[in-house]
Design an enzyme around this catalytic site. Structure first.
Site, PDB file in Angstrom:
ATOM      1  N   ASP A  31      -8.404  -5.613  -5.669  1.00 58.81           N
ATOM      2  CA  ASP A  31      -7.990  -4.469  -4.851  1.00 58.81           C
ATOM      3  C   ASP A  31      -8.294  -3.148  -5.546  1.00 58.81           C
ATOM      4  OD1 ASP A  31      -6.776  -2.764  -3.066  1.00 58.81           O
ATOM      5  OD2 ASP A  31      -4.724  -3.321  -3.638  1.00 58.81           O
TER       6      ASP A  31
ATOM      7  N   HIS B 165      -5.907  -6.677  -1.245  1.00 57.50           N
ATOM      8  CA  HIS B 165      -4.834  -5.728  -0.951  1.00 57.50           C
ATOM      9  C   HIS B 165      -3.583  -6.446  -0.444  1.00 57.50           C
ATOM     10  CE1 HIS B 165      -3.718  -1.595  -0.709  1.00 57.50           C
ATOM     11  NE2 HIS B 165      -3.614  -1.534   0.608  1.00 57.50           N
TER      12      HIS B 165
ATOM     13  N   SER C 198       0.848  -1.186   0.000  1.00 60.18           N
ATOM     14  CA  SER C 198       0.000   0.000   0.000  1.00 60.18           C
ATOM     15  C   SER C 198       0.895   1.252   0.000  1.00 60.18           C
ATOM     16  CB  SER C 198      -0.949  -0.039   1.196  1.00 60.18           C
ATOM     17  OG  SER C 198      -2.007   0.881   1.051  1.00 60.18           O
TER      18      SER C 198
END
Length: 468
Positions: free
Chosen positions: A408, A433, A157
């Site tokens: 995601d 994710h 991320s």
């Protein structure tokens, strides 16, 4: 004390017990680093926390896998990055998890950090990258056997973005990067603002008939019911809210719901997990069992909506009421991230209600900027990330693997096609994710098993080339 001063604090031999499920691992250390790496008048330092595990490390120059900490407590990220633990023995690697400044316990200016925006001037990705670069150099200088250790950055991320940017900005410090679910292109003029919510909607469309349509219809139902005091009381009651809704809370309530659906898409893992909240396997499928009929009356539809939301917020059955100001674990710091989103991390997201299941909402930068100014007294710089890190013009860089799961929503702003032989994109079918950074699991789809194998191969190739 000058900015170059350093302090290492091992917290006792009992911390050498490595337990991935509840990390008390390695050496918990802090070092003093510059609050400002790029100026010379501010000589303050702060304590940066990092975790080290070296039980599998080849002390004769074995590699260092360096996790670039993101927007939260580093112990939490350490516990949710099992891939590094899984491969440490095979790679004969030392693991380092570095905490991002202004998160967890790494707080410049301590308790007063958020009392005045002047203390937040140093909360930037550039300063964080400099922290990581200085920390790596200090580790290699002070740990016997580490002087010639090749370092690979890893992150997911925002941490994945930092891993990629660390390789770009400091290629002499890290030889490569695994950037998982890293939306480095989720910025103005690089990515359509609606792509993010379109991916979320696709996840719900494929998870149950009538599910996405029910959510799309819920916005009108909420607007109608919340138009009266009696309706607000009804909403507060059926959703078991901790605080009764007032008329000016309705937009916040809808925002809370929107973020709930987005978070479910992010953590739609094939097994039970508790990354953001304790959830069952394939949580969206479970949510969609409650949202089969989009033609229900407003009140019945909203009751079903509460059942669906409860899968995310109360799967364990322990919650007595729901708080619309909280959408994820407290290990993530919304306050500091909100500041970052109001400065350089400006990521446009919009909805049209046609190609997605959300209430239509245009990307309104002037309104966003005004909100930031009211809160922090600053204005965002939407062009700065592209200026600083190159935007889509990154072909001159090398040795970065960008991995993205097709479930995601952040993959919308990710690098999804390989740019060169050394800037490689990996797509993980049925992956949410940064699934590839999680511990291996018997329920993992073959796509993520393949992705991890590829990532290991690239890392070994980079290490071998460095040794030669």
């Amino acid at each position: 004390m000058t900015c170059s001063s350093s302090l290492h604090v091992p917290l006792g031999p009992d911390l050498f017990s490595i337990i991935v499920s509840s990390v008390q691992s390695g050496i918990k250390s802090v070092s003093l680093y510059c609050v400002d790496h790029f100026g010379f008048s501010e000589v303050s330092t702060f304590k940066q926390r990092y975790l080290i595990a070296d039980q599998d490390w080849d002390r004769n120059g074995g590699p260092i896998l360096f996790y670039t900490g993101n927007e939260g407590d580093i112990v939490w990220f350490c516990n949710n990055t099992g891939f590094m633990w899984d491969i440490s023995k095979e790679m004969k690697a030392m693991l380092v998890f570095a905490e991002h400044r202004y998160y967890g316990k790494s707080m410049p200016f301590g308790q007063k950090a958020f009392s005045d925006p002047k203390y937040l001037d140093y909360l930037t990705s550039e300063q964080a990258l400099a922290d990581f670069a200085v920390l790596i150099r200090n580790l290699k200088r002070t740990i016997p056997g580490a002087q010639n250790s090749p370092v690979i950055a890893m992150g997911g991320s925002y941490g994945g973005m930092l891993a990629a940017w660390l390789r770009m900005k400091y290629p002499h410090v890290v030889i490569g990067a695994i950037a998982a679910s890293a939306p480095i292109w989720q910025f103005e003029n690089m990515c359509p603002c609606g792509s993010y919510n379109t991916i979320v909607t696709k996840d719900f469309l494929k998870s149950g008939k009538g599910c996405a349509e029910s959510i799309r219809n819920s916005w009108g139902a909420i607007n109608k019911v919340s138009s009266t005091a009696e309706g607000l009381k009804f909403l507060s009651s059926i959703f078991h809210l901790c605080s009764p809704l007032q008329m000016d809370d309705v937009e916040s309530f809808k925002g809370w719901l929107s973020e709930t659906w987005v978070n479910l898409a992010m953590v739609d893992y094939p097994y039970a997990a508790s990354f953001l909240e304790p959830l069952p396997a394939w949580p969206i499928k479970v949510v969609c069992t409650h949202l089969k009929d989009p033609s229900l009356s407003e009140e019945l539809l909203l009751k079903k909506l509460f059942e669906a939301v409860s899968v995310y917020y109360n799967y364990t059955g322990n919650m007595k009421c729901l708080n619309i100001s909280q959408t994820a674990t407290s290990s993530l710091d919304d306050q500091a991230w909100y500041y970052q989103s109001c400065t350089e991390m400006v990521m446009p997201i919009c909805a049209d209600g046609i190609n997605d299941m959300f209430e239509p909402a245009k990307w309104d930068f002037p309104a966003f900027s005004e909100d930031c100014y009211k809160t922090w007294g600053i204005r965002p710089r939407p062009d700065w990330i592209a200026t600083n890190y190159g935007g889509k013009n990154i072909s001159s860089h090398t040795n970065i693997v960008f991995s993205n799961g097709d479930l995601d929503p952040w993959s919308a702003g990710g690098v999804r096609k390989s740019i060169s032989d050394t800037l490689v994109a990996i797509t993980i079918t049925d992956g949410a994710h940064h699934l590839d950074l999680r511990s291996k699991n018997p329920k993992d789809p073959p796509s993520v098993q393949k992705a991890r194998t590829q990532e290991i191969q690239y890392m070994k190739k980079w290490i071998e080339k460095t040794k030669k």
